[in-house]
Design an enzyme around this catalytic site. Structure first.
Site, PDB file in Angstrom:
ATOM      1  N   ASP A 677      26.150 -28.438  -5.027  1.00 17.33           N
ATOM      2  CA  ASP A 677      24.672 -28.538  -4.692  1.00 17.33           C
ATOM      3  C   ASP A 677      23.813 -28.817  -5.749  1.00 17.33           C
ATOM      4  O   ASP A 677      23.063 -29.309  -5.697  1.00 17.33           O
ATOM      5  CB  ASP A 677      24.404 -27.358  -3.798  1.00 17.33           C
ATOM      6  CG  ASP A 677      22.895 -27.444  -3.036  1.00 17.33           C
ATOM      7  OD1 ASP A 677      22.360 -28.476  -2.372  1.00 17.33           O
ATOM      8  OD2 ASP A 677      21.879 -26.647  -3.836  1.00 17.33           O
ATOM      9  N   LYS A 681      21.428 -31.722  -7.599  1.00 21.16           N
ATOM     10  CA  LYS A 681      20.074 -31.797  -7.585  1.00 21.16           C
ATOM     11  C   LYS A 681      19.971 -32.210  -9.078  1.00 21.16           C
ATOM     12  O   LYS A 681      18.844 -32.809  -9.534  1.00 21.16           O
ATOM     13  CB  LYS A 681      19.638 -30.160  -7.691  1.00 21.16           C
ATOM     14  CG  LYS A 681      19.545 -29.856  -6.060  1.00 21.16           C
ATOM     15  CD  LYS A 681      19.293 -28.307  -5.778  1.00 21.16           C
ATOM     16  CE  LYS A 681      19.198 -27.944  -4.535  1.00 21.16           C
ATOM     17  NZ  LYS A 681      19.313 -26.611  -3.991  1.00 21.16           N
TER      18      LYS A 681
HETATM   19  N1  LIG Z   1      21.661 -24.697  -0.405  1.00 21.34           N
HETATM   20  C1  LIG Z   1      20.670 -25.060  -1.064  1.00 21.34           C
HETATM   21  C2  LIG Z   1      19.324 -25.160  -0.241  1.00 21.34           C
HETATM   22  C3  LIG Z   1      18.340 -25.745  -1.086  1.00 21.34           C
HETATM   23  O1  LIG Z   1      18.413 -27.085  -1.620  1.00 21.34           O
HETATM   24  C4  LIG Z   1      20.153 -23.792  -2.146  1.00 21.34           C
HETATM   25  O2  LIG Z   1      20.938 -22.817  -2.160  1.00 21.34           O
HETATM   26  O3  LIG Z   1      19.474 -24.083  -3.046  1.00 21.34           O
END
Ligand SMILES: N[C@@H](CC=O)C(=O)O
Ligand SMILES: NC(=O)C1=CN([C@@H]2O[C@H](COP(=O)(O)OP(=O)(O)OC[C@H]3O[C@@H](n4cnc5c(N)ncnc54)[C@H](O)[C@@H]3O)[C@@H](O)[C@H]2O)C=CC1
Length: 814
Positions: A677, A681
């Protein structure tokens, strides 16, 4: 003096006739009342005649219905004192009519003349009934003073000179207080019954108003006046209070069926205002049509109304040899005139390479044949290309005298329809600038009318039509927020959030009139259909609704794969889903490029930092000439939360469960724990900062062993427990050294990395509570002291709020 005309619906039933009686009897002084046939009777007369000529005995039943309707209204509205006499008169006429039908059946002949006689009974009967229903009224037979003569193509046209003279002789010469007469009816020089054409009762009334120098012509109908658009297509259409004759003419020539177009000429010349009123709502002010409406202000809306013809064929004649050749257009129009083809729009570019005309679909074959015959020589020698017809199109006309000299209006109009994916095939604007007409595909007509109505503030509000996909943590929160905020946005910002589609992974419900988001669960259960991403795509595209926004609150790659097609069809996309923006670089670029080309939005602010304004900030910095040199960030709400809650009695496995329960994790928490994740990002941030990077470019220092990530998501939590001890030791050591663990994403001088770091109390990431995120941006302008953005970085509420903000930013509100 007033002239009032009551249409078929106004004289159709006992109830409506009672209203008519009341309205007329309340008017002091002299007035003329012109009536149509009882609603539906003209069609019934024609249908009965057709049955009779076809030797179909069912004509008798049809005739009986005609008799019944008239007798019933006499019983209901004519005062007792005159009822028998009226019945006698009406029965005599109905007997005559019965005999005519019988004659038609016996002779098997229904000539146009016979049909004219038959339909004339509609107004003859209604006018006798109305004149007897209204106190003190005198009946006049309009056949004795409305005179027609033969016009082009054998059509009956008004002989105005003779008619005016006859009105003097046959009407003005007598004493009366309330004159009642049938509309539509006329006779020709030989005394044969003719008429002024369908809808001609309005025309009769206008002729009377002009001849008698009336103060006003009132057209009483079943709507409150001219509407800004067809209310069956646009539910926000409203009544226009004032129109000029030109505007009214432009609107009713072009589909608005409120008044019969020729009605305007006679009163326009005498400057007699027209008031359109509703028989069923007499207190409504109606629409006043006059030369110079007294209340017109320069600030009035440029567009007064929109009308359309849902039946258009474009016929185009093309030749490179047409340039500068005099007489081509004259031949086109002369040939079509000779064949009686009506052309309602003409478009020719200055290059003179082609001329395009719009005709009704029914005239298309004749128009093409006629032009092929006319230009047979040129076609045979190849000088001209073949004449082509494009059918199943629609014409839209926007009308308003204030359009004159309103700079940029045509630009805004075409931009608005273009942004909604509607292709303008041909267009025309007269130099009078009171009407811009354009031709589009018929299937886009509803969308075009709505978007124009919406964008030119004819509607009282702007509309965004939303498809909400994904009803998990974020999706549900978003629906709650919309449901709570909808009314306020409408009231204070004139923005209507219309949710037209809701879909979970299994069910979807779609309705262009709008869905109650508060009731989404029941709607999906009871009214939903089974869906797949492809079915969702079809539903969205088939609805073809204007200002549409596809909101992706899933984590599905299949849903993300729909964006390109949706954007290409001018559907805006707002994504909480990060897959598209962080996936293949070419796809990311293509989505952005498609959105730009189609003039729609692809927004994904919540992809990093949930509701924090990170992507917008980076965009603003870049667009204003800054350069992002370095990014250091904690952007996993889940990991930050986990490292903040770890304690002697909260092991790693428990912390993961707590993060999931709090709604911070991805649907599959391994995406968070594996660092994926954060990698996504970081890639999005660097891309938005202008760098061409991919997930493969990120150096990864992860803390969960690869093998633990294999298998099913559910098994993962139990597997993680095997790391509890190791993490407790790490945590204890860090605590003793007054350090905190942070999973940090970094972009520095083109190098991307993610990894677990322990930071001391001097580090800006040390104090970062709960699931908060922090982003440090070092730029050309923010060099010594980087820009800091900090706050809640995960959770359904803040993410939904960020998605909502993206949605609202698509509307042009402040
Ligand atoms: N799973 C993500 C949610 C937001 O993007 C996080 O924990 O940051
Ligand atoms: N939860 C958060 O704090 C944040 C989440 N996001 C993103 O928001 C998205 C949603 O997250 P959550 O609501 O937390 O996850 P969730 O798991 O609660 O909800 C996702 C929903 O999407 C549905 N779904 C999956 N495939 C679908 C399909 N083909 N069609 C329709 N629905 C489908 C699932 O059934 C589920 O109901 C994810 O992409 C996530 O990365 C972004 C920022 C923060």
């Amino acid at each position: 003096m007033k002239v009032l005309k009551f249409g078929g619906t106004s004289v159709g039933t006992v109830n409506s006739l009672t209203n008519v009686k009341r309205i007329v009897e309340e008017i002091p002084g002299r007035k003329v009342v012109v009536v149509s046939a009882l609603g539906g009777i003209t069609d019934l007369l024609i249908a009965t005649a057709r049955l009779a000529v076809a030797d179909d005995i069912a004509y008798l039943d049809s005739y009986a219905r005609i008799v019944e309707r008239h007798i019933a209204v006499i019983d209901g509205v004519v005062p007792e004192s005159r009822r028998d006499a009226t019945l006698a008169m009406v029965k005599m006429m109905l007997d005559e009519l019965g005999n005519i039908f019988k004659g038609v059946m016996l002779l098997h002949d229904l000539s146009p003349r016979a049909l004219d006689i038959i339909v004339s009974y509609g107004e003859r009967l209604s006018s006798v009934i109305v004149s007897n229903a209204i106190k003190g009224a005198t009946h006049f037979d309009s056949r004795t003073f409305i005179r027609t003569k033969e016009g082009p193509h054998g059509a009956n046209v008004l002989d105005s000179e003779l008619t005016n003279r006859l009105i003097e002789e046959k009407v003005c010469a007598y004493e009366w207080d309330t004159a009642v007469m049938g509309g539509f009816l006329a006779t020709d020089a030989k005394g044969e019954v003719t008429n002024l054409g369908r809808g001609g009762s309005d025309y009769t009334a206008a002729i009377m108003a002009a001849a008698l120098d009336a103060d006003i012509l009132e057209i009483w109908t079943d709507v409150d006046g001219f509407m800004t658009a067809d209310p069956r297509v646009i539910d926000t259409a409203y009544v226009i209070d004032e129109l000029t004759y030109t505007e009214a003419m432009e609107l009713c020539n072009f589909g608005a069926k409120v008044i019969y177009p020729p009605t305007i000429y006679p009163v326009y010349h005498k400057n007699i205002p027209i008031l359109v009123k509703n028989t069923f709502n007499p207190s409504a002010p109606g629409t006043r049509i006059s030369n110079e409406p007294p209340h017109r202000k320069p600030s009035d809306k440029a567009i007064k109304g929109i009308s359309s013809i849902n039946d258009t064929c474009l016929v185009t004649i093309t030749s490179l040899c047409m340039v500068g050749v005099i007489g081509v257009n004259s031949r086109i129009f002369n040939a079509l005139t000779a064949k009686g083809v009506s052309v309602f729009l003409v478009s020719q570019a200055a290059s003179e390479n082609n001329t395009t005309i719009a005709v009704r679909n029914a005239d298309a074959d004749l128009a093409v044949r006629t032009l092929r015959e006319e230009f047979a020589t040129e076609l045979a020698t190849g000088m001209f290309n073949d004449v082509v017809a494009e059918r199943d199109l629609a014409t839209v006309a926007v009308v308003g005298e204030n359009m004159k000299h309103t700079t940029g209006l045509a630009g805004k109009l075409f931009n608005t329809v273009g942004r909604n994916g509607i292709n303008v095939i041909a267009c025309a604007q007269g130099a009078s600038e009171t009407n811009i007409s354009f031709v589009i595909e018929r299937k886009s007509l509803r969308k075009a009318l709505n978007v124009i109505h919406d964008s030119f503030f004819l509607s009282e509000c702007q509309v965004l039509n939303l498809f909400l996909i994904g009803v998990g943590n974020v999706g549900r929160s978003l629906m709650q927020q919309i449901s709570k905020q909808q009314e306020k946005l409408l009231r204070e910002k004139n923005l209507r959030i219309n949710v037209v589609g809701i879909a979970s992974s299994k069910r979807g419900v779609f309705n262009r009139d709008g869905l109650d988001v508060a009731d989404w669960r029941r709607l999906l259960d009871e009214e939903g259909i089974d869906v797949t991403p492809d079915i969702i795509r079809r539903e969205v595209l088939n609805m073809n609704i204007f200002n549409s926004v596809f909101v992706d609150c899933t984590a599905s790659a299949d849903v993300a794969a729909l964006y390109k097609d949706l954007l290409s069809h001018n559907v805006n996309v707002v994504a909480a889903n990060k897959i598209a923006a962080s996936g293949d670089y070419d796809v990311y670029k293509e989505l952005k490029e498609t959105a730009r080309r189609k003039d729609v939005k692809y927004l994904f602010e919540t992809n990093v930092g949930a509701g924090l304004p990170i992507i917008n900030t980076i965009n603003s910095l870049i667009n204003s000439g800054d350069k992002i040199l370095k990014i250091e960030a904690v952007v996993s709400g889940t990991l930050n939360y986990i490292f903040n809650v770890l304690a002697a009695d909260v092991p790693l496995s428990r912390a993961v469960v707590m993060a999931k329960e709090a709604g911070y994790t991805e649907p599959d928490p391994r995406i968070d724990l594996s660092g994926k994740d954060v990698i996504r990002k970081l890639v999005i941030l660097a891309r938005e900062a202008g760098y061409e990077v991919s997930q493969e470019d990120v150096e990864k220092n992860l803390f969960i062993p690869e093998e633990m990530l294999a298998g099913e998501a559910d098994e993962f939590i139990s597997k993680v427990a095997s790391l509890d001890e190791e993490f407790e030791k790490m945590r204890g050591d860090a605590e003793a050294a007054h350090r905190h663990f942070r999973f940090v994403a970094s972009f520095d001088n083109g190098h991307l990395s993610v990894g677990l770091r322990s930071v001391d109390s001097d580090h800006p990431f040390y104090n970062l509570a709960g699931s908060n995120n922090v982003i440090l941006l070092t730029t050309d302008r923010y060099m010594e002291y980087p820009m800091v953005i900090k706050g809640y970085g995960a959770g359904a509420e803040v993410t939904a709020a960020g998605v909502f903000a993206d949605i609202i930013s698509i509307a042009n509100i402040r």
